[in-house]
Motif scaffolding. Sequence first.
Motif, PDB file in Angstrom:
ATOM      1  N   VAL A  10       0.861  -1.188   0.000  1.00 27.41           N
ATOM      2  CA  VAL A  10       0.000   0.000   0.000  1.00 27.41           C
ATOM      3  C   VAL A  10       0.894   1.234   0.000  1.00 27.41           C
ATOM      4  O   VAL A  10       1.820   1.348   0.811  1.00 27.41           O
ATOM      5  N   ARG A  72      -3.398   4.607  -2.288  1.00 25.70           N
ATOM      6  CA  ARG A  72      -4.319   5.058  -1.239  1.00 25.70           C
ATOM      7  C   ARG A  72      -5.693   5.437  -1.787  1.00 25.70           C
ATOM      8  O   ARG A  72      -6.728   5.098  -1.194  1.00 25.70           O
ATOM      9  N   LEU A  75      -8.100   2.385  -2.195  1.00 24.39           N
ATOM     10  CA  LEU A  75      -8.316   1.426  -1.108  1.00 24.39           C
ATOM     11  C   LEU A  75      -9.770   1.009  -0.965  1.00 24.39           C
ATOM     12  O   LEU A  75     -10.065  -0.151  -0.671  1.00 24.39           O
ATOM     13  N   THR A  98      -5.461   2.603   5.819  1.00 22.86           N
ATOM     14  CA  THR A  98      -5.595   1.224   5.360  1.00 22.86           C
ATOM     15  C   THR A  98      -6.372   0.365   6.344  1.00 22.86           C
ATOM     16  O   THR A  98      -7.132  -0.529   5.950  1.00 22.86           O
TER      17      THR A  98
END
Length: 305
Positions: A10, A72, A75, A98
């Motif tokens: 991530v 991001r 997500l 996250t």
Amino acid sequence: MSLAPRAVLVHRRTEYEELLARHGTHGQAAFFLSSRGRSIDEVVRRHDRNQQALREVAAAVPLTWRSSRVERADLDRFLFAPEDVVVVVGQDGLVANTAKYLGGQPVVGIDTDPGRNPGVLVRHRSTDTAALLRAATARGGRTDELTMVEAVADDTQRLRALNEIYLGASGHQTARYRLGPDGASGEGAGAGEGESQASSGVVVGTGTGATGWLRSLWLDRGSPGGLPGPGDPRLLWFVREAWPSPTTGTTRVAGELGRGQELRLTVESDRIVVFGDGMEADALELTWGQSVRVGIAGTSLHLVT
């Protein structure tokens, strides 16, 4: 036969990438920053450190594993699987961003800019990734379990957060709602059907969030109780700027929630949003008469140590 683990990296766009997306070229971005008294050189250096960390993390993933990347901004559209090991490469806030989408998967926090980030959640360097991945999948591997907060609406919408959940009007203007029985200790936390309030919103936070927004509210109120730690099964909640009037009160403005206790908010205006950790773009939207319950989430963040 069980699936091989999948390493999910991530990350988020760097400041340099955002400047290029806005201005088109390196030269235009450099001119924009210089017109505001800044040099692009440090921005590029931070970008390069971030890219180097991403390369080192990707190279450390075992050949027998699967791997994937997610930015991001994507997500909320990414599907995490139970066998995933999530490697967050960036800042502390990216771990919080996250966490709300996970269901107990181990998380490794990699700091791309040591000394610039506090390193509360991104505790490791990219060169440690291989050992951390082994630890994440080893039997009895060590993780810190960080308490999360969860909001559940009466229409089954659900949202989790690592730091705090905000409930109020979009734009943080005046929200009207009824704060109902919660079974918690606190100022004005009596029995009954609750209190109608007009305020700039309600914040419910965890021990991880006690270094930020929640701490600011706690200091402002001079609350006698201590702040929770990141792993404590305890939440604090505060009403921001409650406004007294003939129809709205200010007696229920702060309190504490333990496991099994919940704060209930019923909407008494056109629209209230509920979002976690500053991600207002991914919010629950409630309208007249709807209610939402907030308490300790059943799932913790499992941060690999």
